[in-house]
Design an enzyme around this catalytic site. Structure first.
Site, PDB file in Angstrom:
ATOM      1  N   GLU A  97     -44.729-151.208  -9.496  1.00  0.00           N
ATOM      2  CA  GLU A  97     -44.179-151.214 -10.849  1.00  0.00           C
ATOM      3  C   GLU A  97     -43.330-152.440 -11.150  1.00  0.00           C
ATOM      4  OE1 GLU A  97     -42.202-147.478 -11.171  1.00  0.00           O
ATOM      5  OE2 GLU A  97     -44.070-146.410 -11.478  1.00  0.00           O
ATOM      6  N   CYS A 110     -37.603-156.877 -13.961  1.00  0.00           N
ATOM      7  CA  CYS A 110     -37.272-156.295 -12.658  1.00  0.00           C
ATOM      8  C   CYS A 110     -38.561-156.187 -11.842  1.00  0.00           C
ATOM      9  CB  CYS A 110     -36.648-154.926 -12.912  1.00  0.00           C
ATOM     10  SG  CYS A 110     -36.280-154.033 -11.420  1.00  0.00           S
ATOM     11  N   CYS A 117     -40.575-147.629  -0.054  1.00  0.00           N
ATOM     12  CA  CYS A 117     -39.351-148.157   0.560  1.00  0.00           C
ATOM     13  C   CYS A 117     -39.004-147.309   1.777  1.00  0.00           C
ATOM     14  CB  CYS A 117     -38.199-148.125  -0.449  1.00  0.00           C
ATOM     15  SG  CYS A 117     -36.713-148.927   0.165  1.00  0.00           S
ATOM     16  N   CYS A 121     -32.559-143.995   0.096  1.00  0.00           N
ATOM     17  CA  CYS A 121     -31.281-143.730  -0.586  1.00  0.00           C
ATOM     18  C   CYS A 121     -31.470-142.434  -1.382  1.00  0.00           C
ATOM     19  CB  CYS A 121     -30.913-144.883  -1.512  1.00  0.00           C
ATOM     20  SG  CYS A 121     -30.810-146.466  -0.659  1.00  0.00           S
ATOM     21  N   CYS A 124     -32.293-142.231  -5.166  1.00  0.00           N
ATOM     22  CA  CYS A 124     -33.312-143.158  -5.679  1.00  0.00           C
ATOM     23  C   CYS A 124     -34.700-142.548  -5.608  1.00  0.00           C
ATOM     24  CB  CYS A 124     -33.254-144.454  -4.885  1.00  0.00           C
ATOM     25  SG  CYS A 124     -34.624-145.566  -5.252  1.00  0.00           S
ATOM     26  N   GLY A 169     -38.525-151.124  -3.327  1.00  0.00           N
ATOM     27  CA  GLY A 169     -38.444-151.789  -2.033  1.00  0.00           C
ATOM     28  C   GLY A 169     -37.142-152.502  -1.770  1.00  0.00           C
ATOM     29  N   GLU A 170     -36.908-152.821  -0.503  1.00  0.00           N
ATOM     30  CA  GLU A 170     -35.744-153.596  -0.072  1.00  0.00           C
ATOM     31  C   GLU A 170     -36.221-155.039   0.148  1.00  0.00           C
ATOM     32  OE1 GLU A 170     -32.310-153.614   0.636  1.00  0.00           O
ATOM     33  OE2 GLU A 170     -32.861-155.659   1.184  1.00  0.00           O
ATOM     34  N   SER A 201     -31.428-158.097  -5.025  1.00  0.00           N
ATOM     35  CA  SER A 201     -30.565-156.937  -4.809  1.00  0.00           C
ATOM     36  C   SER A 201     -30.888-156.302  -3.462  1.00  0.00           C
ATOM     37  CB  SER A 201     -30.820-155.925  -5.926  1.00  0.00           C
ATOM     38  OG  SER A 201     -30.157-154.732  -5.638  1.00  0.00           O
ATOM     39  N   ASN A 299     -29.627-142.015 -13.791  1.00  0.00           N
ATOM     40  CA  ASN A 299     -30.768-141.439 -14.517  1.00  0.00           C
ATOM     41  C   ASN A 299     -31.407-140.383 -13.635  1.00  0.00           C
ATOM     42  OD1 ASN A 299     -31.204-143.221 -16.958  1.00  0.00           O
ATOM     43  ND2 ASN A 299     -30.975-144.708 -15.324  1.00  0.00           N
ATOM     44  N   CYS A 342     -33.012-147.846 -13.605  1.00  0.00           N
ATOM     45  CA  CYS A 342     -32.607-148.136 -12.234  1.00  0.00           C
ATOM     46  C   CYS A 342     -32.634-146.895 -11.361  1.00  0.00           C
ATOM     47  CB  CYS A 342     -31.197-148.696 -12.279  1.00  0.00           C
ATOM     48  SG  CYS A 342     -30.645-149.220 -10.702  1.00  0.00           S
TER      49      CYS A 342
HETATM   50  S1  SF4 Z   1     -35.664-148.901  -3.564  1.00  0.00           S
HETATM   51 FE1  SF4 Z   1     -33.541-149.594  -3.262  1.00  0.00          FE
HETATM   52  S2  SF4 Z   1     -32.249-147.863  -3.892  1.00  0.00           S
HETATM   53 FE2  SF4 Z   1     -34.348-147.086  -3.590  1.00  0.00          FE
HETATM   54  S3  SF4 Z   1     -34.430-146.298  -1.497  1.00  0.00           S
HETATM   55 FE3  SF4 Z   1     -35.133-148.430  -1.429  1.00  0.00          FE
HETATM   56  S4  SF4 Z   1     -33.273-149.632  -1.032  1.00  0.00           S
HETATM   57 FE4  SF4 Z   1     -32.593-147.595  -1.675  1.00  0.00          FE
END
Ligand code: SF4
Length: 359
Positions: A97, A110, A117, A121, A124, A169-170, A201, A299, A342
């Site tokens: 996305e 974004c 991921c 978290c 998320c 993703g990280e 980020s 959200n 987000c």
């Molecule tokens: S996308 Fe970002 S906020 Fe979501 S689980 Fe992965 S590191 Fe965490």
């Protein structure tokens, strides 16, 4: 033999490729690389047959070695507030996305760096999706080109003013491909995004923050989301590996090298991290390195165990930080109605994939 993907090349790599693989001399390879780069990244021409002023024979030769094909749009959703979310289909069928968030006539794009991921978290949506794989450099770059085409953003005044690596993703777990994509974005002959227009980020991968300080050199956002280790560990399991003390050290170094404040991202979760004590601890933490705070309204998404803080609590939290003299902004939630906000990005990909399987 599989063709090279154009969007994986950096500018100098393209020059060398044309010299070595298409047997062009130094002057010609430089000239052709510059022409092609500008067609694609400055003028938004995506079909090589539409490149003007290039000899037919050269076009035929390059088509044999390099593909310029793009990923495709599987689905597009537009929010009432103007936010647009594209679900892109990659060449292996995976989906990813990309979201455009408008602010007046310009906006922020974004982009995602992984399919899924690993970090899980708790607040998320993406974290609930299984990690599939890292994105190639070309897959990151194509997200930007596709969005620019969709928004007709090929004039000198850019609509997409800022690019943030805050999608799925990280980014630092896909360090090399993310770094390469940023070098392409920064290239002045093409897309020409300055380091202040790009933000990466991270959820807090401390060793890569040190590396990125010297090798990536953009703005950095840290998804902090809690002012103490005990709260952070509960909502962000990565904190067990790299705790807040580690992050303060690595972010201090990043800010020192890049001479920019670090953006702290802090999503307000009701009765989790939104108390007065949390605000006071956060103020102490913010005193330890150059940073500014982005408070984010949570959200909700289907199945999540957290709730957004109420307005009164948000205002109180915001005012406490502001009165402490720190820079703080409150990011109003955008795109919530299309799950494009987000922490909400999880590809409907899974749903769509399932439905494709079932058909
Ligand atoms: S996308 Fe970002 S906020 Fe979501 S689980 Fe992965 S590191 Fe965490």
């Amino acid at each position: 033999m599989e063709k090279n993907n154009f969007y994986d090349f950096q500018y100098d790599e393209l020059k060398s490729f044309l010299a070595l693989d298409l047997n062009l001399d130094k002057k010609k390879s430089s000239m052709r690389a510059n022409q092609i780069w500008k067609f694609i990244y400055k003028n938004g021409v995506s079909q090589i047959d539409n490149f003007k002023n290039l000899p037919k024979e050269f076009k035929e030769n390059i088509k044999k070695k390099i593909t310029f094909n793009r990923d495709t749009i599987q689905e597009k959703k537009k929010s009432l507030d103007g936010t647009i979310k594209w679900l892109l289909k990659l060449k292996d069928g995976n989906l990813v996305e990309t979201v455009y968030i408008p602010f007046g006539k310009t906006g922020t794009l974004c982009v995602s760096s992984q399919v899924g991921c690993t970090l899980n978290c708790k607040f998320c949506h993406t974290g609930t999706q299984m990690m599939v794989r890292n994105l190639e450099t070309s897959e990151i770059i194509q997200q930007i080109l596709i969005a620019k085409d969709e928004l007709e953003d090929w004039k000198i005044e850019k609509k997409i003013r800022n690019i943030v690596y805050m999608g799925m993703g990280e980014p630092f777990y896909n360090f090399e491909n993310v770094k390469k994509s940023i070098l392409i974005l920064k290239n002045k002959e093409g897309l020409d995004y300055g380091p202040k227009r790009i933000t990466v980020s991270t959820a807090g991968v401390s060793p890569e923050i040190y590396l990125a300080a010297n090798e990536i050199k953009t703005c950095l956002a840290l998804s902090l989301h809690a002012p103490t280790d005990d709260i952070r560990e509960k909502i962000m399991p990565i904190n067990k590996k790299y705790n807040i003390a580690d992050l303060i050290k690595s972010c201090s170094e990043y800010a020192k090298v890049n001479k920019e404040k670090i953006f702290l991202e802090y999503v307000l979760l009701k009765n989790i991290n939104d108390s007065e004590a949390c605000a006071k601890n956060l103020i102490k933490l913010m005193g330890k390195f150059p940073c500014k705070l982005n408070l984010i309204e949570f959200n909700a998404w289907p199945g999540v165990n957290y709730e957004p803080s109420n307005k009164e609590t948000i205002d109180k939290f915001f005012n406490l930080i502001k009165q402490s003299g720190n820079i703080v902004t409150l990011r109003k939630s955008k795109g919530g109605d299309i799950l494009g906000a987000c922490g909400q990005l999880k590809t409907e990909s899974e749903k769509i994939r399932e439905s494709l399987k079932n058909n």
